[in-house]
Design a protein around this motif. Structure first.
Motif, PDB file in Angstrom:
ATOM      1  N   TRP A  79       0.847  -1.199   0.000  1.00 22.07           N
ATOM      2  CA  TRP A  79       0.000   0.000   0.000  1.00 22.07           C
ATOM      3  C   TRP A  79       0.877   1.241   0.000  1.00 22.07           C
ATOM      4  N   GLU A 115      -6.817   0.020   5.059  1.00 23.82           N
ATOM      5  CA  GLU A 115      -7.664   0.652   4.040  1.00 23.82           C
ATOM      6  C   GLU A 115      -9.010   1.076   4.622  1.00 23.82           C
ATOM      7  N   ARG A 116      -9.524   0.296   5.591  1.00 18.94           N
ATOM      8  CA  ARG A 116     -10.786   0.683   6.252  1.00 18.94           C
ATOM      9  C   ARG A 116     -10.585   1.958   7.065  1.00 18.94           C
ATOM     10  N   LYS A 170      -3.559  -5.069   6.027  1.00 22.38           N
ATOM     11  CA  LYS A 170      -3.727  -4.183   4.863  1.00 22.38           C
ATOM     12  C   LYS A 170      -5.196  -3.819   4.683  1.00 22.38           C
ATOM     13  N   SER A 171      -6.057  -4.800   4.859  1.00 29.32           N
ATOM     14  CA  SER A 171      -7.501  -4.541   4.745  1.00 29.32           C
ATOM     15  C   SER A 171      -7.961  -3.556   5.808  1.00 29.32           C
ATOM     16  N   LEU A 172      -7.466  -3.731   7.043  1.00 31.98           N
ATOM     17  CA  LEU A 172      -7.861  -2.838   8.129  1.00 31.98           C
ATOM     18  C   LEU A 172      -7.319  -1.434   7.899  1.00 31.98           C
ATOM     19  N   ASN A 215      -2.019 -10.821   8.541  1.00 28.13           N
ATOM     20  CA  ASN A 215      -2.659 -11.013   7.232  1.00 28.13           C
ATOM     21  C   ASN A 215      -3.944 -10.205   7.074  1.00 28.13           C
ATOM     22  N   TYR A 216      -4.454  -9.587   8.151  1.00 25.52           N
ATOM     23  CA  TYR A 216      -5.638  -8.732   8.043  1.00 25.52           C
ATOM     24  C   TYR A 216      -5.283  -7.248   8.000  1.00 25.52           C
TER      25      TYR A 216
END
Length: 1001
Positions: free
Chosen positions: A621, A835-836, A831-833, A828-829
């Motif tokens: 990111w 972005e949130r 990058k998603s977090l 592993n979570y």
């Protein structure tokens, strides 16, 4: 054309495969299986190099890794060039190019040879005396010294070869695959041990494998035939691994050894592509059996260094193993029976022997009788007093020895020869044993050092243990290994040996000459040109320790590490000084036993693989959003995020303003994280940190400072209590590994009684830090069900939360002085977090910021960075952090050191703030701080540790350490720069929000 000195066919080389190679630009031919040394000798080439100091002509002297003279440069002017390679260890291959070293313009005509004529004025230690005066000449001296230093040329291009490291674990490691090693391997493997057998040669069997003489028999078979059958048998064992072309380089404690395995050095260059050249083996063995054999000693006499003078055993090796005669007129000079073995071998191959000179007057030996039956002239009680021939020996002169061996008598006898084989007895190869920490004892009857005290589970067998004859070796090994391996039976219970070798020898360390010693050149160290005369000079000048004599004369400091000459040096010192050799001891045998290439040491850690690049799980990111990175430890950390061509300064100003005014987000995943569990976890933290931890409530966080034993700040971080006996500690990014190592060291060595378990979870969790006045609003959008009020979720506390179905730890801690939340989430979570969080913060202009902005924000609050504002000389008191040092705790690491007279001085360097007279002027980090520019000499009071321009304060700020700084508030100081001086005022290191109101905004 060169002569071809091949003798009868040898089964150890392949004469059907002819190989061309070049030496000093000239093309020669050899056979597959030849070494460069054997191939050169087959072509009647003896002159291969020049000595280091006097540039005297030097030739091949040995057939193994102890070679002092025949060291060459391989593949000059190519990326694979390699200096200081022994010709005796290089297996020739098609396209091999080698050249002589330490000579110009050529080995046959070397300008440096002038040193040989100047040798009377260049004695041992002359460089210590000559280059001291006049002092102004040193720059001129240095130029010539550097020009003459070294032997070969280092490569200038990247090494194209591949190197690897490999770990091996075994029950039994056997070093050396001569007859002793082969027997030990069979015994160990037969008894079910996982066994590893290594040898530096390309073949098994040592010197016995080519000992084809009816005089040496085992169970009525010629010794080499018997051994060949044993080798064929052990190759069938599945629990025995055999590695040839493998040299053990180092023997460390607890049976940890390093070995270099040559995999492709014997192949043509075009066949090496994409293949591993050498492999470094890291071996852990439960038991080690050392069977490294022994090294034949030379004899020390006048002009004993000419090309064409070889060890007697080397002449036998070249004849029997390679089918090469070292000369057409051979003479052997000995003080023991070994030379007679050589004589019989040469005679059987039809090689001419002019004479044997034996310094023993009377000896009853079957080998001597057989030699005399072959009409070989033996001069008993004689010694060589001189040799002739510059580029190769052509004549020797001998005289009779007196009864006491101290002088020569009678008339000189001259014998023409082109090869002289010398044999001065044998020295056990105890180098690896002593590397392991083993202690030696001196056996006076044959003047050898042998193993005495074993520091680990190991044993020495065969001639490296002082058993030199075949019958001694075969009779001692079974009984020794029964005890060592704790077994009931070996396969060698009843074995018959026929060995006519007579152990008598007449050991004279320095053979007498008909000349005064001042006019002789009796070489002890062949490579460095150290002579017996030099050793006697060192003793006259007051040196007594063997280590001091070694350094003064350079004896034993060549690439062979004194394998040939050190025993003679000891003997000469002993006789001259009137001391006992056993009391002198030996020089230190340091690893590696034989040289290692840098490629082998480094392995695959070169180029882009030189060091590990660690990336956070959010790294991609950052890349997509134009982040610039800096290396922090091994991590790639986001440094700043330039937009629209911004400079770093502009980007940092924007990021820090956004974090203070609204919201910023930081990837803090690189912080070290250590999981601490156990019933004594609280007590452990009490001992590690300066402040108290026993009463920290579950769900609370606390900042901790860690000291070294000397009381100096080592690391810092926030530790959170997750449950009664469970904590999570954070450390600095760069200090994570060392902190964990330090804590483990204390647990295992100082406090083994504590029930505490440490686990590194740095990579397991990612950390996302959201800070700023709007951070609570952003995080509450992601976790809407959580009560974020100050009463329910105060500063320095944590909550276990769920974001959707993802379990997280949410901590309210701050390194910026702003309202901040850190989310620890499974990696592993992350990058998603992230972005949130970015999506939730859009309406608040959430801004990602990097390490440079983080440093600015913390500096505004006066927070330290360990390693930047500290330098291993700062105590908590120096940092004005007295509040974090508990006055009630009985002890913690470094407590007593805080009360030393030195650490409580008032004038120690202490952390302060610095404000420039011109608020736009930014100080340079590392700049010195003074009080008076006109005082001479100028007194340095301290230096600037951190410096920034703060857009939030609209002025430059800096932290620094100043002597007695706590008592200097408001005083004016000076920062001298190259072209100007900057005036500063000492200030409080907390520049922003001293009351901490922003933490609860």
């Amino acid at each position: 054309m060169s002569k071809n000195l091949r003798t009868k066919t040898s089964k150890f080389i392949d004469e059907t495969t002819r190989i061309s190679f070049r030496f000093d630009g000239k093309k020669y031919f050899g056979f597959r299986g030849d070494t460069l040394a054997s191939a050169l000798l087959a072509n009647n080439i003896h002159l291969v190099g020049r000595s280091f100091k006097y540039h005297r002509p030097r030739g091949i002297m040995t057939a193994g890794s102890e070679e002092p003279n025949a060291i060459v440069q391989l593949n000059n002017n190519s990326s694979r060039t390699e200096p200081n390679v022994r010709a005796t260890e290089i297996e020739i291959y098609e396209g091999l190019e080698a050249s002589s070293q330490n000579c110009w313009p050529s080995v046959k005509f070397d300008i440096g040879g002038i040193n040989n004529f100047l040798s009377p004025i260049l004695p041992a230690g002359f460089y210590y005396k000559t280059f001291m005066w006049p002092a102004s000449f040193w720059e001129k001296y240095e130029y010539f010294i550097r020009k003459s230093a070294g032997l070969g040329k280092s490569p200038t291009k990247p090494d194209p070869d591949i190197y690897e490291h490999k770990y091996i674990h075994c029950d039994v490691l056997i070093i050396g695959a001569g007859i002793s090693g082969v027997m030990a391997a069979k015994i160990a493997a037969k008894n079910g041990f996982k066994t590893l057998l290594v040898d530096e040669k390309s073949y098994l069997g040592g010197s016995t494998i080519y000992q084809n003489s009816e005089n040496f028999k085992i169970n009525n078979q010629v010794s080499n035939s018997w051994l060949e059958k044993e080798i064929n048998e052990i190759k069938k064992f599945k629990n025995l691994e055999i590695k040839t072309r493998t040299s053990v380089a180092a023997f460390h404690g607890y049976n940890y050894l390093l070995a270099r395995e040559n995999l492709t050095d014997h192949l043509p260059l075009d066949q090496r592509k994409d293949k591993t050249r050498q492999r470094l083996l890291k071996i852990r063995a439960k038991k080690v059996i050392t069977a490294t054999g022994s090294l034949e000693r030379p004899l020390i006499f006048d002009n004993n260094d000419r090309p064409g003078i070889l060890l007697s055993s080397a002449i036998k090796t070249y004849a029997n193993l390679y089918g090469v005669a070292c000369g057409e007129k051979n003479v052997l000079f000995t003080n023991n029976d070994s030379a007679y073995e050589t004589a019989i071998s040469l005679y059987q191959k039809g090689i001419n022997i002019e004479a044997i000179i034996d310094n023993r007057e009377e000896v009853d030996s079957k080998l001597i009788k057989e030699t005399e039956k072959n009409n070989i002239k033996v001069y008993k009680g004689y010694t060589v007093v001189n040799t002739s021939g510059y580029k190769r020996i052509n004549k020797i002169s001998i005289m009779q020895l007196s009864k006491d061996g101290q002088k020569v008598t009678g008339n000189k006898i001259f014998i023409e020869c082109d090869c002289l084989g010398v044999s001065g007895g044998w020295t056990p190869a105890v180098h690896l044993f002593t590397q392991s920490g083993g202690k030696l004892k001196f056996r006076d009857e044959d003047q050898v050092f042998i193993p005495k005290t074993y520091p680990s589970d190991q044993i020495s067998i065969g001639s490296c243990n002082g058993d030199f004859t075949l019958d001694e070796i075969l009779s001692s090994i079974p009984n020794k290994l029964k005890v060592f391996l704790n077994i009931k039976h070996t396969v060698y219970e009843n074995i018959e040996v026929q060995s006519p070798f007579n152990k008598s020898k007449r050991n004279i360390w320095l053979l007498p000459s008909d000349k005064n010693i001042g006019k002789t050149k009796s070489f002890v160290d062949y490579q460095n040109d150290a002579t017996a005369k030099d050793i006697k000079l060192a003793l006259r000048e007051g040196f007594r320790s063997i280590e001091h004599v070694k350094r003064y004369t350079t004896t034993g400091m060549g690439t062979d590490q004194g394998k040939l000459g050190n025993m003679h040096a000891l003997g000469i010192i002993s006789e001259t000084a009137g001391s006992k050799m056993g009391e002198l001891g030996t020089t230190t045998f340091r690893p590696p036993y034989t040289p290692l290439t840098f490629g082998t040491i480094v392995g695959r850690n070169v180029g882009e693989y030189f060091d590990v690049f660690r990336k956070t799980p959010i790294h991609e990111w950052h890349v997509k959003n134009n982040a610039k990175f800096e290396n922090v430890g091994q991590w790639k950390r986001s440094w700043y995020y330039p937009k629209n061509g911004e400079s770093m300064h502009d980007a940092v100003q924007r990021e820090s303003k956004a974090a203070r005014d609204s919201a910023g987000i930081l990837d803090a995943s690189t912080l070290g994280k250590i999981d601490i569990q156990g019933t004594d976890a609280s007590e452990f933290l009490n001992r590690v940190y300066t402040n108290s931890w026993s009463k920290l409530s579950i769900g609370k966080c606390r900042y901790g400072l860690m000291l070294n034993e000397d009381g100096m700040v080592y690391d810092d971080g926030v530790t959170t209590r997750l449950s009664e006996n469970h904590y999570i500690m954070t450390t600095t990014t760069g200090g994570a590994a060392t902190v964990l190592g330090k804590l483990e060291d204390y647990l295992q060595t100082e406090w083994p009684e504590l029930d505490v378990y440490l686990t590194s979870v740095t990579d397991h969790y990612a950390t996302i830090s959201v800070c700023g006045p709007n951070s609570r609003k952003i995080v509450s959008k992601i976790i809407p069900d959580l009560d974020f009020s100050d009463e329910s979720f105060p500063h320095m506390s944590f909550k276990n939360v769920k974001i959707g179905k993802i379990k997280c730890r949410l901590m309210r801690i701050s390194f910026t002085g702003e309202l901040s939340y850190e989310i620890n989430v499974q990696a592993n979570y992350s990058k998603s977090l992230w972005e949130r969080c970015m999506e939730a913060g859009k309406e608040f202009n959430i801004t990602p910021y990097g390490t440079e902005t983080m440093h600015l924000l913390r500096a505004e609050k006066g927070f330290i960075i360990v390693g930047q504002d500290t330098d291993a000389t700062m105590t908590p008191i120096d940092l004005q952090m007295d509040w974090i040092v508990s006055k009630k705790k009985y002890d913690f690491i470094g407590k007593r050191s805080l009360y030393r007279s030195d650490t409580i001085k008032e004038d120690r360097k202490q952390l302060v703030g610095l404000l420039t007279e011109n608020p736009e002027e930014i100080l340079e980090e590392g700049a010195q701080i003074i009080a008076d520019i006109n005082k001479s000499p100028i007194e340095m009071l301290g230096h600037v540790t951190s410096s920034y321009y703060s857009p939030n304060l609209k002025k430059s700020i800096a932290l620094g350490v100043v002597r007695g700084g706590k008592n200097m508030m408001g005083q004016k100081l000076i920062i001298p720069m190259e072209n100007k001086q900057i005036n500063v005022t000492v200030a409080d290191p907390v520049f922003l929000d001293k009351e901490n109101k922003r933490l609860n905004a």
